[in-house]
Write an enzyme that holds these catalytic residues in place. Structure first.
Site, mmCIF file in Angstrom:
data_model
loop_
_atom_site.group_PDB
_atom_site.id
_atom_site.type_symbol
_atom_site.label_atom_id
_atom_site.label_comp_id
_atom_site.label_asym_id
_atom_site.label_seq_id
_atom_site.Cartn_x
_atom_site.Cartn_y
_atom_site.Cartn_z
ATOM 1 C CG ASP A 224 -5.461 -7.636 1.101
ATOM 2 O OD1 ASP A 224 -4.669 -8.214 1.960
ATOM 3 O OD2 ASP A 224 -5.475 -5.960 0.553
ATOM 4 C CD GLU B 54 -1.061 -2.346 3.592
ATOM 5 O OE1 GLU B 54 0.132 -2.427 2.778
ATOM 6 O OE2 GLU B 54 -0.966 -3.675 4.179
#
Ligand code: FRU
Length: 477
Positions: free
Chosen positions: A22, A192
């Site tokens: 990420d 998420e």
């Protein structure tokens, strides 16, 4: 400088060495776009998660900086966000950069760190953690809410498939206000990496809130993907837009397999909502055929909202204007052309942008094929009657490192006027496709054994191409 692995992107952000997932904690300050990312500095698998750091003055040339936040006694450093505390609400100093991330050990807690040197080094807050919950919660995303004069925080309640919203006066003391998402949208995987912001709806005075919510698995083509909700947020509660029958539609930010954990830059200039996503998929991110590094980020993109023919509001994503500066010379320009069963063929530089406009031909498919001399190819098919564009990478090159890699992905083109307005960006191991005005985006990795050297355009009937350009793209730093 980076080693020259074959599949290392030439104009996408990627770590010099090691594993990346990420993008997170991004903020803009004093002319610099700061990008942090989930990083293992010691190898190219997911371990030792830290915040890697790069910065850029133009969103496309990146300078690599030392690791900004390293694992400590509370655990690894998972995803989070940064804000610029202009009014010194936290007492760390005017314009201090305040980060919140998830400390991940046997449990997941939220911790604060602060930087007074513009995001180069961070000191952890001595009273961490600042939020502890009983079940897994992660990826805190903070923002200043102008309307309420408070800080807000969206936090992923991962296993409960919902997002939690908090308020705070000072970035340290947080009060849980509400949750959103139980039973809504895609529920197949963990939730998420939230992000929440307000945008204008294109062509109207209306403003709406967009809640980004990455999920894994459960994506439309398997594995991880980025869904979002449109609605209203009053500082405490998110209320989603509903269809006439009361249901909440599931929407996707990108219709490829390789777009995840997308979040925006905080404090971006000129009211911009600039985002970047991780260009991979949890199904095979650790198996892709690169060695010294793993994963790249997407091109930076600007998010907007538009109202589609079905009455719903959707997110649009276009490449950030800075990307235009990467264009080199036009190697091909065609102002009008029709293509039938016999394909028209053009030479393709290894790094390129292809732009294409086509008028709708009912009942006929337009087929774009990128190919190399090994017979490897990517086949994109525009089905005008159904308003879809598909991307077939089953024979795109090396695909056998994971059974989940060979795939066909399909996007709705949202084209009432039949005009596609495609922009296709080809790098050494990725292809990103954008529809007109960003009505859809599609991001897919590809690993051709040798670069694609030709583009062919054909149709099972007749496709009217109203313009086709092939630009060289320049390699970035
Ligand atoms: C999303 C994610 C986050 C977490 C991070 C750990 O890809 O699972 O939820 O913070 O990766 O690296």
């Amino acid at each position: 400088t980076a080693n020259r692995e074959k599949y290392r992107p030439a104009y996408h952000h990627t770590p010099l060495y090691g594993w990346m997932n990420d993008p997170n904690g991004m903020f803009y300050k004093d002319g610099k776009w700061h990008l942090y990312y989930q990083y293992n500095p010691y190898g190219s698998k997911w371990q030792n998660l830290s915040w890697g750091h790069s910065e850029s003055a133009d969103l496309v040339n990146w300078e690599h900086k030392p690791v900004a936040v390293k694992p400590d006694g509370l655990g690894m450093i998972f995803s989070g966000s940064c804000v610029v505390d202009k009014a010194n609400t936290a007492g760390f100093g005017e314009n201090a950069v305040v980060a919140m991330y998830t400390s991940a050990d046997v449990s997941q807690m939220q911790s604060v760190a602060l930087s007074t040197d513009g995001g180069i080094t961070f000191a952890t807050y001595p009273y961490n953690p600042v939020i502890t919950l009983e079940s897994e919660a992660r990826d805190p995303n903070m923002f200043w809410n102008e309307a309420t004069g408070e800080w807000n925080l969206a936090l992923a309640h991962a296993l409960d498939h919902e997002m939690l919203f908090f308020t705070s006066p000072d970035l340290k003391r947080w009060t849980l206000q509400s949750s959103f998402g139980k039973g809504l949208g895609c529920q197949d995987g963990v939730w998420e990496c939230p992000d929440l912001f307000k945008l204008k709806v294109d062509g109207s005075g209306e403003e709406k809130w967009m809640l980004i919510c990455s999920i894994n698995p459960g994506g439309p083509f398997g594995g991880s993907a980025t869904q979002y909700f449109i609605g209203d947020f009053d500082g405490k509660t998110f209320t989603p837009d509903r269809d006439a029958d009361g249901s909440v539609p599931t929407k996707w930010m990108d219709y490829g397999k390789d777009h995840y954990a997308t979040v925006s830059w905080s404090n971006a200039p000129d009211g911009r909502r600039t985002v970047i996503g991780w260009m991979s998929n949890w199904q095979y991110a650790a198996e892709v055929p690169t060695q010294q590094f793993r994963s790249a980020n997407t091109l930076p993109r600007e998010v907007g909202l538009f109202k589609a023919g079905d009455g719903r509001i959707y997110a649009s994503t276009v490449p950030s204007p800075e990307v235009d500066a990467l264009r080199g010379k036009v190697v091909k320009h065609v102002s009008k052309m029709s293509a039938g069963r016999k394909a028209k063929r053009f030479a393709l530089p290894e790094l390129c942008e292809i732009t294409l406009d086509a008028a709708s031909r009912r009942g006929g498919n337009m087929i774009l094929t990128l190919g190399n001399d090994k017979g490897e190819k990517v086949v994109m098919t525009y089905d005008a009657a159904n308003g879809t564009l598909s991307f077939d990478r089953r024979e795109s090159g090396i695909t056998d490192f994971s059974q989940d890699f060979p795939a066909v992905t399909t996007a709705p083109t949202f084209t009432a006027d039949g005009k596609l307005g495609l922009r296709i960006f080809v790098d050494r191991s990725s292809i990103e496709v954008f529809g007109k005005d960003g009505r859809f985006a599609m991001t897919n990795l590809v690993f051709p054994r040798t670069p694609y050297t030709s583009l062919t355009v054909s149709s099972d009937r007749v496709a009217q191409i109203t313009s086709l350009n092939i630009y060289e793209i320049k390699e970035t730093k």
